[in-house]
Design a protein around this motif. Structure first.
Motif, PDB file in Angstrom:
ATOM      1  N   ALA A  18       0.690  -1.168  -0.085  1.00  0.00           N
ATOM      2  CA  ALA A  18      -0.072   0.041  -0.134  1.00  0.00           C
ATOM      3  C   ALA A  18       1.046   1.090  -0.193  1.00  0.00           C
ATOM      4  O   ALA A  18       0.660   2.126  -0.623  1.00  0.00           O
ATOM      5  N   ALA A  19       1.877   1.084   0.794  1.00  0.00           N
ATOM      6  CA  ALA A  19       2.746   2.374   0.889  1.00  0.00           C
ATOM      7  C   ALA A  19       3.599   2.488  -0.508  1.00  0.00           C
ATOM      8  O   ALA A  19       3.749   3.917  -0.657  1.00  0.00           O
ATOM      9  N   LEU A  20       3.904   1.475  -1.105  1.00  0.00           N
ATOM     10  CA  LEU A  20       4.723   1.458  -2.460  1.00  0.00           C
ATOM     11  C   LEU A  20       3.682   2.206  -3.318  1.00  0.00           C
ATOM     12  O   LEU A  20       4.179   3.116  -4.255  1.00  0.00           O
ATOM     13  N   ASP A  21       2.454   1.799  -3.257  1.00  0.00           N
ATOM     14  CA  ASP A  21       1.436   2.265  -4.268  1.00  0.00           C
ATOM     15  C   ASP A  21       1.129   3.805  -3.948  1.00  0.00           C
ATOM     16  O   ASP A  21       1.169   4.453  -4.981  1.00  0.00           O
ATOM     17  N   GLU A  22       1.142   4.111  -2.975  1.00  0.00           N
ATOM     18  CA  GLU A  22       0.910   5.618  -2.609  1.00  0.00           C
ATOM     19  C   GLU A  22       2.282   6.395  -2.920  1.00  0.00           C
ATOM     20  O   GLU A  22       2.122   7.500  -3.605  1.00  0.00           O
ATOM     21  N   GLY A  23       3.421   5.995  -2.926  1.00  0.00           N
ATOM     22  CA  GLY A  23       4.531   6.531  -3.188  1.00  0.00           C
ATOM     23  C   GLY A  23       4.634   6.725  -4.603  1.00  0.00           C
ATOM     24  O   GLY A  23       5.179   7.930  -5.301  1.00  0.00           O
ATOM     25  N   LEU A  24       4.443   5.649  -5.427  1.00  0.00           N
ATOM     26  CA  LEU A  24       4.218   5.713  -6.840  1.00  0.00           C
ATOM     27  C   LEU A  24       3.379   6.764  -7.493  1.00  0.00           C
ATOM     28  O   LEU A  24       3.537   7.409  -8.776  1.00  0.00           O
ATOM     29  N   GLY A  25       2.276   7.149  -6.698  1.00  0.00           N
ATOM     30  CA  GLY A  25       1.454   8.030  -6.935  1.00  0.00           C
ATOM     31  C   GLY A  25       1.526   9.565  -6.708  1.00  0.00           C
ATOM     32  O   GLY A  25       1.138  10.389  -7.328  1.00  0.00           O
ATOM     33  N   LEU A  26       2.996   9.739  -5.927  1.00  0.00           N
ATOM     34  CA  LEU A  26       3.411  11.099  -5.853  1.00  0.00           C
ATOM     35  C   LEU A  26       3.893  11.673  -7.001  1.00  0.00           C
ATOM     36  O   LEU A  26       4.553  11.099  -7.833  1.00  0.00           O
ATOM     37  N   GLY A  27       3.536  13.238  -7.067  1.00  0.00           N
ATOM     38  CA  GLY A  27       4.193  13.724  -8.401  1.00  0.00           C
ATOM     39  C   GLY A  27       5.795  14.013  -8.339  1.00  0.00           C
ATOM     40  O   GLY A  27       6.308  14.169  -7.080  1.00  0.00           O
ATOM     41  N   PRO A  28       6.137  14.107  -9.394  1.00  0.00           N
ATOM     42  CA  PRO A  28       7.650  14.805  -9.486  1.00  0.00           C
ATOM     43  C   PRO A  28       8.193  16.130  -8.426  1.00  0.00           C
ATOM     44  O   PRO A  28       8.957  16.103  -7.829  1.00  0.00           O
ATOM     45  N   GLU A  29       7.099  17.035  -8.459  1.00  0.00           N
ATOM     46  CA  GLU A  29       7.504  18.334  -7.620  1.00  0.00           C
ATOM     47  C   GLU A  29       7.233  17.733  -6.093  1.00  0.00           C
ATOM     48  O   GLU A  29       7.990  18.336  -5.277  1.00  0.00           O
ATOM     49  N   VAL A  30       6.634  16.851  -5.692  1.00  0.00           N
ATOM     50  CA  VAL A  30       6.380  16.329  -4.271  1.00  0.00           C
ATOM     51  C   VAL A  30       7.827  15.626  -4.161  1.00  0.00           C
ATOM     52  O   VAL A  30       8.295  15.899  -2.929  1.00  0.00           O
ATOM     53  N   VAL A  31       8.279  14.623  -5.009  1.00  0.00           N
ATOM     54  CA  VAL A  31       9.471  14.057  -4.657  1.00  0.00           C
ATOM     55  C   VAL A  31      10.565  14.981  -4.526  1.00  0.00           C
ATOM     56  O   VAL A  31      11.570  14.899  -3.440  1.00  0.00           O
ATOM     57  N   THR A  32      10.782  15.956  -5.499  1.00  0.00           N
ATOM     58  CA  THR A  32      11.763  16.902  -5.513  1.00  0.00           C
ATOM     59  C   THR A  32      11.783  17.756  -4.243  1.00  0.00           C
ATOM     60  O   THR A  32      13.040  18.046  -3.492  1.00  0.00           O
ATOM     61  N   ALA A  33      10.635  18.205  -3.493  1.00  0.00           N
ATOM     62  CA  ALA A  33      10.572  18.923  -2.499  1.00  0.00           C
ATOM     63  C   ALA A  33      10.901  18.087  -1.059  1.00  0.00           C
ATOM     64  O   ALA A  33      11.896  18.450  -0.322  1.00  0.00           O
ATOM     65  N   ALA A  34      10.350  16.918  -1.140  1.00  0.00           N
ATOM     66  CA  ALA A  34      10.929  16.019  -0.042  1.00  0.00           C
ATOM     67  C   ALA A  34      12.471  15.749  -0.182  1.00  0.00           C
ATOM     68  O   ALA A  34      13.125  15.717   1.063  1.00  0.00           O
ATOM     69  N   LEU A  35      13.103  15.504  -1.207  1.00  0.00           N
ATOM     70  CA  LEU A  35      14.564  15.171  -1.395  1.00  0.00           C
ATOM     71  C   LEU A  35      15.223  16.557  -0.764  1.00  0.00           C
ATOM     72  O   LEU A  35      16.252  16.467  -0.379  1.00  0.00           O
ATOM     73  N   ALA A  36      14.629  17.421  -1.192  1.00  0.00           N
ATOM     74  CA  ALA A  36      15.358  18.983  -0.680  1.00  0.00           C
ATOM     75  C   ALA A  36      15.304  19.233   0.604  1.00  0.00           C
ATOM     76  O   ALA A  36      16.133  19.672   1.531  1.00  0.00           O
ATOM     77  N   ALA A  37      14.094  18.624   1.306  1.00  0.00           N
ATOM     78  CA  ALA A  37      14.095  18.891   2.708  1.00  0.00           C
ATOM     79  C   ALA A  37      14.855  17.775   3.320  1.00  0.00           C
ATOM     80  O   ALA A  37      15.687  18.258   4.497  1.00  0.00           O
ATOM     81  N   SER A  38      15.089  16.788   2.798  1.00  0.00           N
ATOM     82  CA  SER A  38      16.106  15.703   3.537  1.00  0.00           C
ATOM     83  C   SER A  38      17.598  16.234   3.188  1.00  0.00           C
ATOM     84  O   SER A  38      18.379  16.107   4.346  1.00  0.00           O
ATOM     85  N   ASP A  39      17.877  17.052   2.089  1.00  0.00           N
ATOM     86  CA  ASP A  39      19.358  17.434   1.982  1.00  0.00           C
ATOM     87  C   ASP A  39      19.408  18.605   2.864  1.00  0.00           C
ATOM     88  O   ASP A  39      20.521  18.678   3.434  1.00  0.00           O
ATOM     89  N   ALA A  40      18.676  19.178   3.259  1.00  0.00           N
ATOM     90  CA  ALA A  40      18.701  20.473   4.276  1.00  0.00           C
ATOM     91  C   ALA A  40      18.850  19.957   5.722  1.00  0.00           C
ATOM     92  O   ALA A  40      19.642  20.445   6.268  1.00  0.00           O
ATOM     93  N   ALA A  41      18.062  18.865   5.959  1.00  0.00           N
ATOM     94  CA  ALA A  41      18.057  18.385   7.385  1.00  0.00           C
ATOM     95  C   ALA A  41      19.701  17.725   7.362  1.00  0.00           C
ATOM     96  O   ALA A  41      20.312  17.791   8.638  1.00  0.00           O
ATOM     97  N   ALA A  42      20.102  17.033   6.471  1.00  0.00           N
ATOM     98  CA  ALA A  42      21.460  16.541   6.542  1.00  0.00           C
ATOM     99  C   ALA A  42      22.330  17.549   6.552  1.00  0.00           C
ATOM    100  O   ALA A  42      23.423  17.512   7.410  1.00  0.00           O
TER     101      ALA A  42
END
Length: 102
Positions: free
Chosen positions: A1-25
């Motif tokens: 279920a979580a994989l299906d939810e992740g596959l449904g995310l748009g590229p802008e959501v993934v890009t924003a999440a990766l940017a937040a991860s980089d900022a936290a690191a």
């Protein structure tokens, strides 16, 4: 279920999440310049029994997101297991039977 939810995310959501991860690191980088490790709670309760699965990863998700290792070490037993694992008390010692040698 979580994989299906992740596959449904748009590229802008993934890009924003990766940017937040980089900022936290980047924010944590100075901390690891001073310390080799952080001790954190691995879970909110006792570890589950082996046959019940790995448990809730709530407290390790952030470290995984940041690409940092997380190791859970059991350091205590729940009260019920500790009582069951405790050896029986030793019999009382007799202090009235003392021996002396001359």
């Amino acid at each position: 279920a979580a994989l299906d939810e992740g596959l449904g995310l748009g590229p802008e959501v993934v890009t924003a999440a990766l940017a937040a991860s980089d900022a936290a690191a980047a924010a944590l980088a100075p901390l690891f310049g001073r310390f080799d490790a952080l001790l954190c709670l691995p879970s909110a309760g006792s570890a589950p029994r082996y046959e019940d699965g790995a448990g809730d990863p709530l407290f390790t998700r952030a470290w995984t997101l940041l690409g940092l290792p997380a190791v859970g070490l059991p350091v205590a037993l729940p009260a019920s297991a500790a009582a069951a694992a405790s050896p029986p008390p030793a019999p009382p010692s007799s202090s009235s039977s003392t021996t002396t040698t001359t």
